[in-house]
Design a protein around this motif. Sequence first.
Motif, PDB file in Angstrom:
ATOM      1  N   LEU A 216       0.844  -1.193   0.000  1.00  0.00           N
ATOM      2  CA  LEU A 216       0.000   0.000   0.000  1.00  0.00           C
ATOM      3  C   LEU A 216       0.879   1.243   0.000  1.00  0.00           C
ATOM      4  O   LEU A 216       1.646   1.473   0.936  1.00  0.00           O
ATOM      5  CB  LEU A 216      -0.917  -0.006   1.228  1.00  0.00           C
ATOM      6  N   GLU A 217       0.755   2.021  -1.060  1.00  0.00           N
ATOM      7  CA  GLU A 217       1.537   3.251  -1.177  1.00  0.00           C
ATOM      8  C   GLU A 217       0.797   4.345  -0.421  1.00  0.00           C
ATOM      9  O   GLU A 217      -0.253   4.819  -0.848  1.00  0.00           O
ATOM     10  CB  GLU A 217       1.687   3.632  -2.645  1.00  0.00           C
ATOM     11  N   LEU A 218       1.336   4.746   0.708  1.00  0.00           N
ATOM     12  CA  LEU A 218       0.653   5.714   1.562  1.00  0.00           C
ATOM     13  C   LEU A 218       1.682   6.596   2.249  1.00  0.00           C
ATOM     14  O   LEU A 218       2.716   6.112   2.716  1.00  0.00           O
ATOM     15  CB  LEU A 218      -0.183   4.969   2.616  1.00  0.00           C
ATOM     16  N   ASP A 219       1.388   7.876   2.321  1.00  0.00           N
ATOM     17  CA  ASP A 219       2.258   8.822   3.016  1.00  0.00           C
ATOM     18  C   ASP A 219       2.000   8.676   4.515  1.00  0.00           C
ATOM     19  O   ASP A 219       1.025   9.215   5.047  1.00  0.00           O
ATOM     20  CB  ASP A 219       1.954  10.246   2.548  1.00  0.00           C
ATOM     21  N   LEU A 220       2.855   7.917   5.182  1.00  0.00           N
ATOM     22  CA  LEU A 220       2.642   7.639   6.603  1.00  0.00           C
ATOM     23  C   LEU A 220       2.709   8.909   7.439  1.00  0.00           C
ATOM     24  O   LEU A 220       1.930   9.078   8.382  1.00  0.00           O
ATOM     25  CB  LEU A 220       3.678   6.625   7.092  1.00  0.00           C
ATOM     26  N   LYS A 221       3.612   9.794   7.105  1.00  0.00           N
ATOM     27  CA  LYS A 221       3.733  11.028   7.880  1.00  0.00           C
ATOM     28  C   LYS A 221       2.443  11.849   7.805  1.00  0.00           C
ATOM     29  O   LYS A 221       1.973  12.384   8.823  1.00  0.00           O
ATOM     30  CB  LYS A 221       4.921  11.842   7.378  1.00  0.00           C
ATOM     31  N   ALA A 222       1.866  11.929   6.602  1.00  0.00           N
ATOM     32  CA  ALA A 222       0.619  12.677   6.450  1.00  0.00           C
ATOM     33  C   ALA A 222      -0.518  11.991   7.197  1.00  0.00           C
ATOM     34  O   ALA A 222      -1.363  12.657   7.824  1.00  0.00           O
ATOM     35  CB  ALA A 222       0.267  12.808   4.966  1.00  0.00           C
ATOM     36  N   GLN A 223      -0.534  10.649   7.163  1.00  0.00           N
ATOM     37  CA  GLN A 223      -1.615   9.927   7.853  1.00  0.00           C
ATOM     38  C   GLN A 223      -1.502  10.061   9.362  1.00  0.00           C
ATOM     39  O   GLN A 223      -2.512  10.151  10.068  1.00  0.00           O
ATOM     40  CB  GLN A 223      -1.600   8.456   7.457  1.00  0.00           C
ATOM     41  N   LEU A 224      -0.299  10.092   9.876  1.00  0.00           N
ATOM     42  CA  LEU A 224      -0.114  10.310  11.306  1.00  0.00           C
ATOM     43  C   LEU A 224      -0.620  11.696  11.700  1.00  0.00           C
ATOM     44  O   LEU A 224      -1.270  11.855  12.734  1.00  0.00           O
ATOM     45  CB  LEU A 224       1.360  10.158  11.672  1.00  0.00           C
ATOM     46  N   ALA A 225      -0.330  12.692  10.866  1.00  0.00           N
ATOM     47  CA  ALA A 225      -0.797  14.050  11.141  1.00  0.00           C
ATOM     48  C   ALA A 225      -2.325  14.102  11.138  1.00  0.00           C
ATOM     49  O   ALA A 225      -2.937  14.765  11.991  1.00  0.00           O
ATOM     50  CB  ALA A 225      -0.230  15.010  10.103  1.00  0.00           C
ATOM     51  N   GLU A 226      -2.965  13.382  10.206  1.00  0.00           N
ATOM     52  CA  GLU A 226      -4.421  13.384  10.150  1.00  0.00           C
ATOM     53  C   GLU A 226      -5.022  12.650  11.342  1.00  0.00           C
ATOM     54  O   GLU A 226      -6.059  13.049  11.875  1.00  0.00           O
ATOM     55  CB  GLU A 226      -4.891  12.757   8.839  1.00  0.00           C
ATOM     56  N   ALA A 227      -4.384  11.553  11.758  1.00  0.00           N
ATOM     57  CA  ALA A 227      -4.871  10.828  12.931  1.00  0.00           C
ATOM     58  C   ALA A 227      -4.810  11.716  14.171  1.00  0.00           C
ATOM     59  O   ALA A 227      -5.729  11.708  15.008  1.00  0.00           O
ATOM     60  CB  ALA A 227      -4.056   9.560  13.143  1.00  0.00           C
ATOM     61  N   LEU A 228      -3.746  12.480  14.295  1.00  0.00           N
ATOM     62  CA  LEU A 228      -3.611  13.399  15.432  1.00  0.00           C
ATOM     63  C   LEU A 228      -4.626  14.525  15.358  1.00  0.00           C
ATOM     64  O   LEU A 228      -5.166  14.966  16.369  1.00  0.00           O
ATOM     65  CB  LEU A 228      -2.187  13.967  15.463  1.00  0.00           C
ATOM     66  N   ALA A 229      -4.920  14.982  14.141  1.00  0.00           N
ATOM     67  CA  ALA A 229      -5.869  16.085  13.973  1.00  0.00           C
ATOM     68  C   ALA A 229      -7.286  15.679  14.336  1.00  0.00           C
ATOM     69  O   ALA A 229      -8.106  16.522  14.729  1.00  0.00           O
ATOM     70  CB  ALA A 229      -5.825  16.582  12.528  1.00  0.00           C
ATOM     71  N   LEU A 230      -7.609  14.382  14.244  1.00  0.00           N
ATOM     72  CA  LEU A 230      -8.960  13.911  14.547  1.00  0.00           C
ATOM     73  C   LEU A 230      -9.199  13.705  16.040  1.00  0.00           C
ATOM     74  O   LEU A 230     -10.343  13.499  16.460  1.00  0.00           O
ATOM     75  CB  LEU A 230      -9.212  12.578  13.813  1.00  0.00           C
ATOM     76  N   LEU A 231      -8.138  13.743  16.845  1.00  0.00           N
ATOM     77  CA  LEU A 231      -8.295  13.506  18.280  1.00  0.00           C
ATOM     78  C   LEU A 231      -9.024  14.663  18.947  1.00  0.00           C
ATOM     79  O   LEU A 231      -8.882  15.813  18.530  1.00  0.00           O
ATOM     80  CB  LEU A 231      -6.922  13.319  18.929  1.00  0.00           C
ATOM     81  N   PRO A 232      -9.778  14.374  20.008  1.00  0.00           N
ATOM     82  CA  PRO A 232     -10.473  15.459  20.718  1.00  0.00           C
ATOM     83  C   PRO A 232      -9.491  16.349  21.459  1.00  0.00           C
ATOM     84  O   PRO A 232      -8.378  15.929  21.794  1.00  0.00           O
ATOM     85  CB  PRO A 232     -11.380  14.699  21.691  1.00  0.00           C
ATOM     86  N   GLU A 233      -9.888  17.591  21.697  1.00  0.00           N
ATOM     87  CA  GLU A 233      -9.013  18.529  22.396  1.00  0.00           C
ATOM     88  C   GLU A 233      -8.658  18.054  23.795  1.00  0.00           C
ATOM     89  O   GLU A 233      -7.606  18.400  24.336  1.00  0.00           O
ATOM     90  CB  GLU A 233      -9.681  19.905  22.460  1.00  0.00           C
ATOM     91  N   THR A 234      -9.543  17.248  24.393  1.00  0.00           N
ATOM     92  CA  THR A 234      -9.270  16.732  25.748  1.00  0.00           C
ATOM     93  C   THR A 234      -8.004  15.887  25.771  1.00  0.00           C
ATOM     94  O   THR A 234      -7.335  15.775  26.796  1.00  0.00           O
ATOM     95  CB  THR A 234     -10.448  15.889  26.253  1.00  0.00           C
TER      96      THR A 234
END
Length: 707
Positions: A498-516
């Motif tokens: 699977l060709e995937l930009d892991l760095k970008a996906q990590l950033a998106e996973a972090l962006a989806l987390l709640p502020e808490t």
Amino acid sequence: MTTTASLLVELGTEELPPRALDDLAAAFAGALVEGLAKRGVAADAAGARTYCSPRRLAAWIPAVATTQPDQVVERRGPALAAGLDATGQPTRALVGFAQSCGVEVAALEKLETDKGAWFVHRAEKKGQPTAALVQAVLEDALKALPIPKPMRWGGHDYSFVRPAHWLVVLHGSEVVDAAVLGLRSGRQSRGHRFHHPQPVHVADADAWLDALRAAKVLADPAERRARVRAEVARAGRDTGGEPRLSDALLEEIANLTEWPVAIGCAFERAFLEVPAEALVTTMEANQKFVPVFDGEARLTEHFIGVANIESKDPAEIRKGYERVIRPRFADAKFFFDEDRKQPLAAYQGALEAVTYQQQLGSVWSKVVRVAELARVIANRTGVDAGLATRAAALSKCDLMTRMVGEFPELQGVMGRYYATAGGENAAVAAALDEVYAPRFAGDAIAAGQVGRVLAIAERLDTLAGIFTVGLKPSGNKDPFALRRAALGLARTLIEGELELDLKAQLAEALALLPETAFAVKDATPGSDAGIRRDVLAAELYDFILDRLRGYYADQGIPGEAFEAVRVLAPASLLDFDRRLRAVVAFASLPEAEALAAANKRIGNILKQAGFTTQAGYAARADDPPAQSALRQALDSAGQDYQSLLASRDYVGVLRTLATLRDVVDRFFADVMVMAEDADVRHNRLALLSNLRVMFLRVADISLLQRG
């Protein structure tokens, strides 16, 4: 006169925990061997054997010397400067030291070391009989055992993993006097609890194993495992099926029995309507029974129990085994029938009330995040995003079912069954099980594309969330199994191609987390949320790469090859893998070593010259022939190089660059790089800089140069 003899130590106990038995036995034998060596007692350590059964720990060590050798005991006293005064006379400190050693000052010797000179007293100490040392060796061995929760019994002050009842210590045919855990050593062992309840007389250390075998005890764990296999195979032939005896179950059965005897049994065929995984789990985990399959790998109504007795009436044992499994199967069937009375999606509402992690919200909140990640990843990898999102939405529903509540190890498996029964898409149903793959070391990744996308999304959210709230692994502690999650994520990307930009996906996973999640005190660095996410993304990327180091090492790939690619930090792990395979192929070429050394030399030259940017180079009339040859070779190689690089044929790129070895060697032999003329020097540095950059587009091969 015999100077060596075998040493046997057997500690008899009540039934020991089967899963800890092998480790306890190995530690016990190892500590005894170490204790003898520590005291200078010669023994055949390589020939030592570890023995155990549910009721005993034992070790047999051959060729143990009967006497400890004489020893020279050295005792260090004051330094010369402190032992003699200005006139060269002994000081009070030196006189006191001599008196404590029982000698005159004149009898002391001087020891010269790189840290100074010292007075020492050397004396010969007569070696003790081995029998006199065994007590201390045995005490130390017991203290060294890995017993997390020792227990006490009676009114005794001592403790052990289980109450101890007998002790045999023989050196050859002689009983060695020892006392531990309230027991005095002797030559009386004990046989099988039912077949041979009377004491077992042991003539000498070498006769112990046979004496126990005659008393229906197989004290050799390897022999016991072999008997379990043979017995299960025999009983399996009687059923007409094929028993499935896993290594884990084999170990546990062998550690629960001293004289294993297999008995074929059966249950009502109606129970086969229940998913086979649930029935097998009940048999293996709860009852230690061996399931039997037919020739097409389908579970049958037969199973095998392994008794610790050779009964005169096996039918009674069979009835007991069949009676004990029936209510467990009945419960499983009830749970399965009840769970299917509503569709799997109906369990989603219950996930709102289950906390995943205090700062990260409910399990349903996690499902929502994973669904969004799955949608994005599916779109980027050419997988049906609708199926991926649906699979994510259902991925935790089976946690609320009765079956998984009773058998937690069936999570995912039951989701697949219930989704299939509810008419869900086959790829979605399979993904509910595959999201947990790989489940253990050596397990395969998810087989389906939807399952792979879901497995990646699930692990991304877990890693991002747990790191953010400050619960990342520390030392041996990894309560959220993040190391396993990281490796599973990496393997899925690489092995699933699977060709995937892991760095970008990590950033998106972090962006989806709640502020808490970011409000946890001292959990994340920095004060600005954006900065904290950037730092965490980099930390997570490094954490995942750290797991890959061992993954590739297991494949025989050298650490320097791994580091040569890691330094470039490719965003795609599939791209990382391609580069690494290319570096390994390049390292096998005859030109590799010289080019790695040249790259290292070029890097040092550019660094010392402060030449940090790639610059253009030009042909000059005063260029030496070796410089012109290198420039022409670079220009010529560049034609193929660019197309190979564009197609990510990294092996081809490095093979093309390998052809430059001769001209690079000639350049360094004939050309002074750091010429006095600034323009000449700059042109030569630019030439080398371009050569290095061409290699760096794949990996830093200078790191292949060891030392």
